[in-house]
Design a protein around this motif. Structure first.
Motif, mmCIF file in Angstrom:
data_model
loop_
_atom_site.group_PDB
_atom_site.id
_atom_site.type_symbol
_atom_site.label_atom_id
_atom_site.label_comp_id
_atom_site.label_asym_id
_atom_site.label_seq_id
_atom_site.Cartn_x
_atom_site.Cartn_y
_atom_site.Cartn_z
ATOM 1 N N ASP A 28 12.463 11.970 28.529
ATOM 2 C CA ASP A 28 11.113 11.697 28.498
ATOM 3 C C ASP A 28 10.782 11.850 29.982
ATOM 4 O O ASP A 28 11.073 11.073 30.899
ATOM 5 C CB ASP A 28 10.830 10.521 27.960
ATOM 6 C CG ASP A 28 9.514 10.271 27.666
ATOM 7 O OD1 ASP A 28 8.525 11.169 27.922
ATOM 8 O OD2 ASP A 28 8.994 9.232 27.080
ATOM 9 N N GLY A 29 9.736 12.598 30.326
ATOM 10 C CA GLY A 29 8.939 12.876 31.481
ATOM 11 C C GLY A 29 9.740 13.679 32.439
ATOM 12 O O GLY A 29 9.346 13.861 33.535
ATOM 13 N N GLU A 30 10.686 14.166 32.111
ATOM 14 C CA GLU A 30 11.763 15.138 32.881
ATOM 15 C C GLU A 30 10.893 16.629 33.062
ATOM 16 O O GLU A 30 10.400 16.972 32.230
ATOM 17 C CB GLU A 30 12.981 15.202 32.538
ATOM 18 C CG GLU A 30 13.891 15.834 33.367
ATOM 19 C CD GLU A 30 15.393 15.716 32.847
ATOM 20 O OE1 GLU A 30 16.236 15.787 33.777
ATOM 21 O OE2 GLU A 30 15.677 15.784 31.770
ATOM 22 N N VAL A 154 4.951 17.701 25.082
ATOM 23 C CA VAL A 154 5.681 18.473 25.979
ATOM 24 C C VAL A 154 4.936 19.589 26.290
ATOM 25 O O VAL A 154 4.091 20.273 25.621
ATOM 26 C CB VAL A 154 6.775 18.846 25.214
ATOM 27 C CG1 VAL A 154 7.561 19.870 25.700
ATOM 28 C CG2 VAL A 154 7.769 17.735 24.510
ATOM 29 N N PHE A 155 5.037 20.078 27.742
ATOM 30 C CA PHE A 155 4.417 21.302 28.120
ATOM 31 C C PHE A 155 5.560 22.206 28.336
ATOM 32 O O PHE A 155 6.729 22.065 28.745
ATOM 33 C CB PHE A 155 3.842 21.061 29.549
ATOM 34 C CG PHE A 155 2.591 20.360 29.638
ATOM 35 C CD1 PHE A 155 1.333 21.205 29.355
ATOM 36 C CD2 PHE A 155 2.333 18.941 29.811
ATOM 37 C CE1 PHE A 155 0.079 20.379 29.547
ATOM 38 C CE2 PHE A 155 1.233 18.208 29.705
ATOM 39 C CZ PHE A 155 0.003 18.997 29.494
ATOM 40 N N LEU A 156 5.273 23.575 27.934
ATOM 41 C CA LEU A 156 6.261 24.683 27.977
ATOM 42 C C LEU A 156 5.529 25.651 28.992
ATOM 43 O O LEU A 156 4.796 26.105 28.506
ATOM 44 C CB LEU A 156 6.501 25.053 26.301
ATOM 45 C CG LEU A 156 7.118 24.164 25.592
ATOM 46 C CD1 LEU A 156 7.399 24.989 24.224
ATOM 47 C CD2 LEU A 156 8.442 23.408 26.026
ATOM 48 N N HIS A 180 2.680 17.489 37.157
ATOM 49 C CA HIS A 180 3.719 16.813 36.485
ATOM 50 C C HIS A 180 3.705 15.343 36.944
ATOM 51 O O HIS A 180 3.914 14.545 36.266
ATOM 52 C CB HIS A 180 4.941 17.490 36.654
ATOM 53 C CG HIS A 180 6.248 16.798 36.153
ATOM 54 N ND1 HIS A 180 7.115 16.087 36.927
ATOM 55 C CD2 HIS A 180 6.785 16.651 34.802
ATOM 56 C CE1 HIS A 180 7.936 15.776 36.152
ATOM 57 N NE2 HIS A 180 7.685 15.754 34.768
ATOM 58 N N ARG A 181 3.669 15.290 38.085
ATOM 59 C CA ARG A 181 3.582 13.662 38.961
ATOM 60 C C ARG A 181 2.477 12.973 38.541
ATOM 61 O O ARG A 181 2.702 11.533 38.023
ATOM 62 C CB ARG A 181 3.804 13.917 40.329
ATOM 63 C CG ARG A 181 5.068 14.274 41.052
ATOM 64 C CD ARG A 181 4.958 13.696 42.472
ATOM 65 N NE ARG A 181 3.819 14.500 43.134
ATOM 66 C CZ ARG A 181 3.902 15.776 43.898
ATOM 67 N NH1 ARG A 181 5.223 16.300 43.699
ATOM 68 N NH2 ARG A 181 3.126 16.356 44.564
ATOM 69 N N THR A 186 6.714 15.419 29.914
ATOM 70 C CA THR A 186 7.954 16.422 29.606
ATOM 71 C C THR A 186 7.613 17.770 29.753
ATOM 72 O O THR A 186 6.556 18.159 29.296
ATOM 73 C CB THR A 186 9.048 16.212 28.467
ATOM 74 O OG1 THR A 186 9.202 14.790 28.267
ATOM 75 C CG2 THR A 186 10.256 16.914 28.607
ATOM 76 N N MET A 187 8.236 18.426 30.972
ATOM 77 C CA MET A 187 7.736 19.844 31.007
ATOM 78 C C MET A 187 9.322 20.756 31.274
ATOM 79 O O MET A 187 10.039 20.150 31.738
ATOM 80 C CB MET A 187 7.199 20.027 32.474
ATOM 81 C CG MET A 187 5.734 19.481 32.388
ATOM 82 S SD MET A 187 4.814 19.810 33.919
ATOM 83 C CE MET A 187 3.333 18.944 33.616
#
Length: 363
Positions: A28-30, A154-156, A180-181, A186-187
């Motif tokens: 999560d969040g990676e 989630v971002f792709l 992202h920060r 999660t990306m």
């Protein structure tokens, strides 16, 4: 936000397998980057996460949900493509708000999300412009803004910077990482550019021919590549590879002797591989010019490319062997000069010629 679990996922088109039992846990969040050459399966894997491709076997979970059979619109993901896919007749604000309006979300909520995304991406002065009035970098920010307003789990990203020039790619890399920060979402990011992968990722997944070759942090892959493929793919210019046989003459220090008669020093721990055919690997920045060559011979300067902070030099040894060197200092060498060279033995890699796997030589 949500973790992603890819468990033994496969994808075939007819009899052709393009993804082969791939398993990747994503926290999560990676920020995870899928990288590899064209045709390795990275975009197909991303499309399966998004729901744009069906999974032939295995499971994909987003959060606690098994999403194999969920349509894309029900997966709570947002995707940013290489092609910005903006509506040319709509303003920036209308492009970003389009999906929310289609879902009949409250006007106040749409305006709140638009303002938030515009502030994050610096789009406030551009909201009433049309796509044709924007630069490539601005259009990509609008595409990202359209994803942000959805507030997904989630971002792709599918090679989103490929259409930009080199300067804009550097700028947009920094902007995506800062995004992202700030969001902590999660990306998953697909690229063939290993520099993008190394500069952006929390963790890199290197793929080839539908399988995962190695996963890890950027410097882990750079310093301890699992095999010849990863060693050659991560790093620019690529690692130099020299085939030969490990020897320890009269029990002395181990060396690699090549068919051309070149003798290259190895770390002491390489003694255990004496008598074995191996591939010697050294990165261009770990070779110095002017030192003596252990054993016979020297090298001829084949080309010199000054870049400002670095000088790229190609050395020729015999008829076919070439070594790329990256020098941090200026050199007085000229093309066709004969020079000595000295690899940093502490940073030498050794690979099994038959399997391609890295052999431990660090004591």
């Amino acid at each position: 936000m949500a973790a992603i679990q890819i468990d033994k996922v496969s994808k075939s088109f007819g009899d052709t397998a393009v993804i082969k039992e791939v398993s990747i846990p994503m926290a999560d969040g990676e920020f995870v980057v899928l990288v590899g050459p064209s045709g390795c399966g990275k975009s197909t894997l991303l499309r399966m996460i998004s729901g744009l491709e069906r999974v032939s076997a295995g499971e994909i979970r987003i959060g606690e949900r098994l999403v194999n059979h969920l349509p894309a619109k029900e997966r709570d993901i947002a995707m940013v493509f290489q092609n910005y896919a903006l509506y040319p007749h709509m303003t920036v604000a209308d492009n970003m708000a389009f999906a929310m309006k289609m879902r009949n979300e409250p006007k106040a909520e749409i305006e709140r999300r638009l303002a938030n995304a515009a502030a994050i991406l610096g789009l406030e002065p551009l909201m009433q412009r049309f796509p044709k009035q924007l630069s490539g970098g601005q259009r990509q920010r609008v595409a990202m803004g359209r994803a942000i307003v959805r507030d997904p789990q989630v971002f792709l990203f599918d090679e989103p910077l490929s259409n930009l020039d080199a300067k804009l790619r550097v700028q947009m890399r920094a902007e995506i990482k800062a995004l992202h920060r700030r969001l902590g979402t999660t990306m998953v990011y697909v690229t063939h550019d290993q520099i993008e992968a190394m500069t952006m990722a929390d963790r890199i997944v290197v793929m080839r021919d539908g399988v995962v070759e190695q996963m890890g942090e950027a410097l882990e892959l750079y310093d301890r590549p699992r095999n010849v493929f990863v060693a050659g793919f991560i790093g620019s210019p690529a690692m130099n590879f020299v085939p030969g046989r490990v020897e320890s003459p009269d029990g002395g220090a181990p060396v690699l002797r090549t068919p051309e008669g070149l003798v290259l020093a190895l770390p002491e721990a390489a003694r255990r591989w004496a008598g074995q055919d191996c591939t010697y690997g050294v990165r261009p920045e770990d070779i110095a010019l002017g030192g003596g060559v252990p054993g016979e011979g020297s090298a001829v300067v084949r080309s010199i490319e000054p870049t400002g902070p670095e000088t790229h030099v190609v050395l020729g040894i015999g008829e076919t062997l070439r070594l790329n060197c990256v020098l941090r200092e200026r050199t007085q060498a000229r093309v066709d000069d004969r020079v000595g060279f000295l690899p940093d033995v502490r940073k030498v890699h050794l690979f099994d010629t038959r399997t391609g796997l890295r052999l431990p030589v660090d004591a």
